[in-house]
Enzyme design. Structure first.
Site, mmCIF file in Angstrom:
data_model
loop_
_atom_site.group_PDB
_atom_site.id
_atom_site.type_symbol
_atom_site.label_atom_id
_atom_site.label_comp_id
_atom_site.label_asym_id
_atom_site.label_seq_id
_atom_site.Cartn_x
_atom_site.Cartn_y
_atom_site.Cartn_z
ATOM 1 C CD GLU A 1 59.113 113.225 -16.505
ATOM 2 O OE1 GLU A 1 59.466 113.666 -15.900
ATOM 3 O OE2 GLU A 1 58.996 111.567 -16.072
ATOM 4 C CG HIS B 1 62.644 111.606 -12.792
ATOM 5 N ND1 HIS B 1 62.349 110.877 -13.618
ATOM 6 C CD2 HIS B 1 62.584 112.733 -11.940
ATOM 7 C CE1 HIS B 1 61.560 111.466 -13.547
ATOM 8 N NE2 HIS B 1 60.594 112.519 -13.537
ATOM 9 C CD GLU C 1 60.047 113.575 -8.463
ATOM 10 O OE1 GLU C 1 58.892 114.374 -9.126
ATOM 11 O OE2 GLU C 1 60.730 114.006 -8.397
ATOM 12 C CG HIS C 2 57.738 109.446 -11.843
ATOM 13 N ND1 HIS C 2 56.615 109.889 -12.060
ATOM 14 C CD2 HIS C 2 58.526 110.643 -11.312
ATOM 15 C CE1 HIS C 2 57.574 110.931 -13.131
ATOM 16 N NE2 HIS C 2 57.768 111.235 -12.422
#
Length: 426
Positions: A134, A54, A57-58
């Site tokens: 997040e 993840h 991906e950012h």
């Protein structure tokens, strides 16, 4: 180059590098949805690097050798396009939707993200902070937390059970080298599918992919340990207005013969306003605002579950009522409700064909899971072939297995798991 026609308008090619390219031409629309689906996700991570898929991906959006983060955003939005990505347990996807004349720009940007990301150290630390925010936001959202608890309890002490975002501790500790290493190991032709749906010819897509994805590194297929369902319960007491509950069971994998039986069982139990749970729990008893069931398949295992949010005292009545409905469906499924569930399921499949974004995602996932694009007629035939006996037998098999219960909120009146399991077997 190998090339096949999978269905009307759908073509699949495998380039010499091993990269699979799949497309569905939709000549009556003015847009194209396209992207790259990488067959790695959270379940491929080691414990200490949980969240790296993840995080990468950012970071892919935070600048390449040719584009700054701002330039990436400005270029796609200058043509009215949309660019996004997501990380799941078994794949990471980067995708865009643009007008047909901007297909090359979108594919160029996506290829740039996957092959030339700089992983700038300053941007990395800034984005680390964003991901920690997040995670904090998810932790403050009980209907997010309860699903993480459910996954962890169903698959404890294994990659399948870990959160996609990672934890605060693992995200704080992930070094830049872990991100670059993940990209080098996994972001290559052997693990990737490029898909497109919309107003684009397959030959045109192939030419663009050969041009823009030529620098992908050679990688090996990502390995992973098999998911092992265990079940149990996890309770987190919080001062909230509602108790959030996920009750689930071992389900079926994508390729299982009972996949469509499970989907129909989910629909007739909790897939709409006419479903058993909605009618009994919400409409007749007023115990919840939201209740639904879900099927969550993976490549080698799966989950079947339901979510409900209810008041502190109503939870004592809610779970016995739910358990009774799950017991009833083991004894009888009527032809009428199965017919209704089939109509809902077929409509969902057919309506998705009209969206370039849904169709692009669908054909990419079908190649990943089945190695081919499934003709719509085949899917409809499989749905129609399911009988009431199959649904009842599957319900008995699923609901008499060891349950998983996750709950967040006021829990004083929540029944214990053995009590619920006993009712399910009644």
């Amino acid at each position: 180059m190998n090339q096949t026609t999978a269905a009307p308008g759908t073509q699949v090619s495998r380039l010499p590098s091993g990269l699979v390219v799949v497309s569905e031409t939709m000549p009556r629309v003015e847009t194209v949805s396209l992207g790259a689906w990488v067959g790695v996700g959270t379940r491929h991570e080691q414990a200490e690097e949980n969240g790296v898929a993840h995080f990468l991906e950012h970071m892919a959006f935070k600048g390449t050798a040719r584009r700054s983060a701002q330039a990436i955003a400005e270029e796609i939005e200058a043509v009215g396009g949309h660019l996004n990505a997501y990380t799941a347990r078994e794949q990471t996807a980067y995708y865009a939707k643009v007008l047909k004349e901007d297909s090359e720009l979108a594919l160029d940007i996506i290829a740039d993200l996957l092959t030339h990301s700089t992983l700038d150290p300053t941007e990395l630390e800034r984005e680390r902070g964003v991901i920690l925010q997040e995670i904090g936001q998810a932790n403050d959202t009980p209907d997010d937390v309860v699903f993480d608890h459910f996954q962890l309890t169903a698959f404890p002490a294994q990659p399948m059970g870990r959160p996609t975002l990672g934890t605060e501790d693992t995200v704080r500790a992930i070094p830049r080298e872990a991100l670059s290493g993940w990209m080098r190991r996994f972001y290559g032709p052997a693990n990737m599918i490029v898909a497109a749906a919309g107003n684009i010819a397959h030959a045109r897509l192939l030419a663009l992919v050969e041009k823009h994805f030529a620098e992908l590194p050679a990688v090996t297929t990502a390995a992973t340990s098999a998911g092992s369902y265990e079940g149990g319960e996890m309770r987190e007491e919080r001062e909230l207005d509602q108790t959030h509950i996920v009750l689930g069971f071992p389900g079926v994998e994508y390729r299982h013969a009972d996949y469509w039986s499970a989907s129909l069982l989910s629909t007739l139990l909790g897939g709409g306003m006419s479903s058993r749970l909605f009618q009994e729990v919400r409409e007749k008893r007023g115990l919840v605002y939201s209740i639904y069931t879900f099927v969550q398949p993976f490549n080698d295992t799966g989950l079947f579950g339901l979510y409900a949010g209810t008041g502190e005292r109503q939870v004592a009545e809610l779970l016995p009522v739910v358990a009774e409905e799950l017991a009833k469906v083991q004894r009888q499924v009527t032809p009428e409700e199965l017919k209704r569930a089939k109509a809902q399921t077929k409509a969902s499949v057919l309506m998705a064909l009209e969206s370039t974004g849904s169709r692009c995602e669908q054909i990419a996932r079908q190649i990943q899971v089945h190695g081919r694009v499934l003709p719509t007629e085949e899917i409809v035939a499989r749905i129609e072939a399911v009988g009431t006996d199959q649904v009842q037998q599957l319900a008995t098999k699923l609901f008499r297995a060891r349950p998983t219960l996750a709950a967040v909120g006021p829990l004083a009146h929540l029944p214990r798991l053995p009590v619920i399991a006993e009712r399910l077997a009644a």
